[in-house]
Write a protein that holds these residues in place. Structure first.
Motif, PDB file in Angstrom:
ATOM      1  N   CYS A  28      33.749 -28.262  22.121  1.00 56.42           N
ATOM      2  CA  CYS A  28      32.414 -27.879  21.655  1.00 56.42           C
ATOM      3  C   CYS A  28      31.645 -27.338  22.851  1.00 56.42           C
ATOM      4  CB  CYS A  28      31.703 -29.093  21.057  1.00 56.42           C
ATOM      5  SG  CYS A  28      30.118 -28.684  20.279  1.00 56.42           S
ATOM      6  N   LEU A  29      30.825 -26.321  22.603  1.00 58.26           N
ATOM      7  CA  LEU A  29      30.054 -25.695  23.673  1.00 58.26           C
ATOM      8  C   LEU A  29      28.562 -25.899  23.451  1.00 58.26           C
ATOM      9  CD1 LEU A  29      31.925 -22.270  23.809  1.00 58.26           C
ATOM     10  CD2 LEU A  29      32.312 -24.286  25.250  1.00 58.26           C
ATOM     11  N   LEU A  30      27.838 -26.032  24.541  1.00 61.75           N
ATOM     12  CA  LEU A  30      26.380 -26.021  24.544  1.00 61.75           C
ATOM     13  C   LEU A  30      25.981 -24.769  25.301  1.00 61.75           C
ATOM     14  CD1 LEU A  30      23.672 -27.404  23.896  1.00 61.75           C
ATOM     15  CD2 LEU A  30      23.896 -28.589  26.097  1.00 61.75           C
TER      16      LEU A  30
ATOM     17  N   ALA B 203      29.606 -23.712  18.846  1.00 61.50           N
ATOM     18  CA  ALA B 203      28.698 -23.462  19.967  1.00 61.50           C
ATOM     19  C   ALA B 203      27.271 -23.738  19.513  1.00 61.50           C
ATOM     20  CB  ALA B 203      28.836 -22.017  20.441  1.00 61.50           C
ATOM     21  N   ILE B 204      26.617 -24.648  20.184  1.00 56.15           N
ATOM     22  CA  ILE B 204      25.245 -25.013  19.866  1.00 56.15           C
ATOM     23  C   ILE B 204      24.327 -24.300  20.849  1.00 56.15           C
ATOM     24  CG2 ILE B 204      23.590 -26.909  19.710  1.00 56.15           C
ATOM     25  CD1 ILE B 204      26.191 -28.699  19.267  1.00 56.15           C
ATOM     26  N   ALA B 205      23.408 -23.497  20.324  1.00 60.76           N
ATOM     27  CA  ALA B 205      22.448 -22.781  21.171  1.00 60.76           C
ATOM     28  C   ALA B 205      21.188 -23.624  21.301  1.00 60.76           C
ATOM     29  CB  ALA B 205      22.116 -21.418  20.573  1.00 60.76           C
ATOM     30  N   GLN B 206      20.778 -23.834  22.548  1.00 61.64           N
ATOM     31  CA  GLN B 206      19.602 -24.649  22.848  1.00 61.64           C
ATOM     32  C   GLN B 206      18.687 -23.859  23.780  1.00 61.64           C
ATOM     33  OE1 GLN B 206      20.466 -28.200  25.154  1.00 61.64           O
ATOM     34  NE2 GLN B 206      18.670 -29.237  24.348  1.00 61.64           N
TER      35      GLN B 206
ATOM     36  N   MET C 286      32.423 -19.487  18.276  1.00 58.06           N
ATOM     37  CA  MET C 286      32.900 -18.566  19.301  1.00 58.06           C
ATOM     38  C   MET C 286      34.426 -18.618  19.316  1.00 58.06           C
ATOM     39  SD  MET C 286      30.273 -19.326  22.449  1.00 58.06           S
ATOM     40  CE  MET C 286      29.624 -17.755  23.015  1.00 58.06           C
ATOM     41  N   ASN C 287      35.019 -17.532  19.783  1.00 54.81           N
ATOM     42  CA  ASN C 287      36.445 -17.535  20.077  1.00 54.81           C
ATOM     43  C   ASN C 287      36.597 -17.223  21.565  1.00 54.81           C
ATOM     44  OD1 ASN C 287      36.084 -14.754  20.298  1.00 54.81           O
ATOM     45  ND2 ASN C 287      37.202 -14.258  18.427  1.00 54.81           N
ATOM     46  N   ALA C 288      37.809 -17.169  22.071  1.00 55.47           N
ATOM     47  CA  ALA C 288      38.011 -16.959  23.505  1.00 55.47           C
ATOM     48  C   ALA C 288      37.388 -15.642  23.971  1.00 55.47           C
ATOM     49  CB  ALA C 288      39.497 -17.006  23.845  1.00 55.47           C
ATOM     50  N   GLU C 289      37.498 -14.604  23.146  1.00 55.10           N
ATOM     51  CA  GLU C 289      36.937 -13.304  23.525  1.00 55.10           C
ATOM     52  C   GLU C 289      35.412 -13.346  23.582  1.00 55.10           C
ATOM     53  OE1 GLU C 289      37.029  -8.566  22.288  1.00 55.10           O
ATOM     54  OE2 GLU C 289      38.088 -10.007  21.028  1.00 55.10           O
ATOM     55  N   SER C 290      34.766 -14.013  22.618  1.00 55.26           N
ATOM     56  CA  SER C 290      33.302 -14.067  22.634  1.00 55.26           C
ATOM     57  C   SER C 290      32.796 -14.919  23.792  1.00 55.26           C
ATOM     58  CB  SER C 290      32.748 -14.563  21.292  1.00 55.26           C
ATOM     59  OG  SER C 290      33.117 -15.893  21.034  1.00 55.26           O
ATOM     60  N   VAL C 291      33.527 -15.972  24.146  1.00 52.30           N
ATOM     61  CA  VAL C 291      33.156 -16.768  25.321  1.00 52.30           C
ATOM     62  C   VAL C 291      33.229 -15.896  26.574  1.00 52.30           C
ATOM     63  CG1 VAL C 291      33.813 -18.713  26.794  1.00 52.30           C
ATOM     64  CG2 VAL C 291      33.848 -18.981  24.308  1.00 52.30           C
ATOM     65  N   ALA C 292      34.331 -15.171  26.726  1.00 52.34           N
ATOM     66  CA  ALA C 292      34.508 -14.299  27.893  1.00 52.34           C
ATOM     67  C   ALA C 292      33.423 -13.227  27.961  1.00 52.34           C
ATOM     68  CB  ALA C 292      35.894 -13.657  27.864  1.00 52.34           C
TER      69      ALA C 292
ATOM     70  N   LEU D 153      30.405 -27.270  28.626  1.00 55.83           N
ATOM     71  CA  LEU D 153      31.523 -27.741  27.819  1.00 55.83           C
ATOM     72  C   LEU D 153      31.353 -29.231  27.584  1.00 55.83           C
ATOM     73  CD1 LEU D 153      34.321 -26.375  30.199  1.00 55.83           C
ATOM     74  CD2 LEU D 153      32.947 -25.057  28.597  1.00 55.83           C
ATOM     75  N   ASP D 154      31.728 -29.720  26.408  1.00 54.87           N
ATOM     76  CA  ASP D 154      31.690 -31.166  26.213  1.00 54.87           C
ATOM     77  C   ASP D 154      32.933 -31.793  26.848  1.00 54.87           C
ATOM     78  OD1 ASP D 154      33.724 -30.675  24.318  1.00 54.87           O
ATOM     79  OD2 ASP D 154      32.892 -32.101  22.902  1.00 54.87           O
ATOM     80  N   CYS D 155      32.959 -33.130  26.859  1.00 56.07           N
ATOM     81  CA  CYS D 155      34.019 -33.863  27.553  1.00 56.07           C
ATOM     82  C   CYS D 155      35.409 -33.595  26.990  1.00 56.07           C
ATOM     83  CB  CYS D 155      33.712 -35.361  27.540  1.00 56.07           C
ATOM     84  SG  CYS D 155      33.496 -36.034  25.876  1.00 56.07           S
ATOM     85  N   ASP D 156      35.512 -33.274  25.715  1.00 56.93           N
ATOM     86  CA  ASP D 156      36.806 -32.982  25.098  1.00 56.93           C
ATOM     87  C   ASP D 156      37.163 -31.504  25.136  1.00 56.93           C
ATOM     88  OD1 ASP D 156      37.287 -35.668  24.360  1.00 56.93           O
ATOM     89  OD2 ASP D 156      36.065 -35.424  22.553  1.00 56.93           O
ATOM     90  N   ARG D 157      36.243 -30.681  25.629  1.00 58.48           N
ATOM     91  CA  ARG D 157      36.434 -29.229  25.717  1.00 58.48           C
ATOM     92  C   ARG D 157      36.609 -28.573  24.344  1.00 58.48           C
ATOM     93  NH1 ARG D 157      37.178 -27.949  31.134  1.00 58.48           N
ATOM     94  NH2 ARG D 157      38.010 -25.882  30.712  1.00 58.48           N
TER      95      ARG D 157
END
Length: 118
Positions: A81-83, A17-20, A33-39, A75-79
């Motif tokens: 990596c996160l921005l 996850a890239i923070a901008q 991140m994992n699924a829980e941190s995303v949620a 989400l990036d195109c491949d899902r």
């Protein structure tokens, strides 16, 4: 509806996850991140990462006060990596710098391009 389980995680269940900075566009940091941190990030609006060293969830700024308020998750195109567009309070880096990317390689030499914040 978005489901965090729909993302492509690595074998450890993590995604980069890239923070901008949402306003200025500056890249502040990269974390996992994992699924829980995303949620939790989406539920609370406070960016939450997975700390590999502590093996636990890490709410950015929980102890330092250097909070990241979620503006938008992309989400990036491949899902895989996160921005994470954020409003950052104080420095993002544990070295007390605005960004973790404070070292440049110029003409083959490492150059510190950002001093710690006062």
């Amino acid at each position: 509806m978005f489901d965090p389980a729909s993302l492509k995680y690595d074998p450890n269940g993590l995604i980069p996850a890239i923070a901008q900075d949402a306003d200025g566009g500056e890249v502040l940091m990269m974390a996992w991140m994992n699924a829980e941190s995303v949620a939790r990030t989406l539920e609370t609006g406070r960016v939450t990462y997975w700390s590999r060293s502590r093996q636990s969830l890490w709410v950015k700024g929980e102890s330092s006060g250097h909070v990241q308020e979620l503006v938008e998750l992309r989400l990036d195109c491949d899902r895989d990596c996160l921005l994470v567009l954020v409003r950052q309070t104080g420095p993002a880096c544990h070295t007390n710098r605005r960004s973790c990317f404070y070292t440049a390689v110029r003409d083959g030499v490492e150059v510190e391009i950002m001093a710690p914040m006062a």
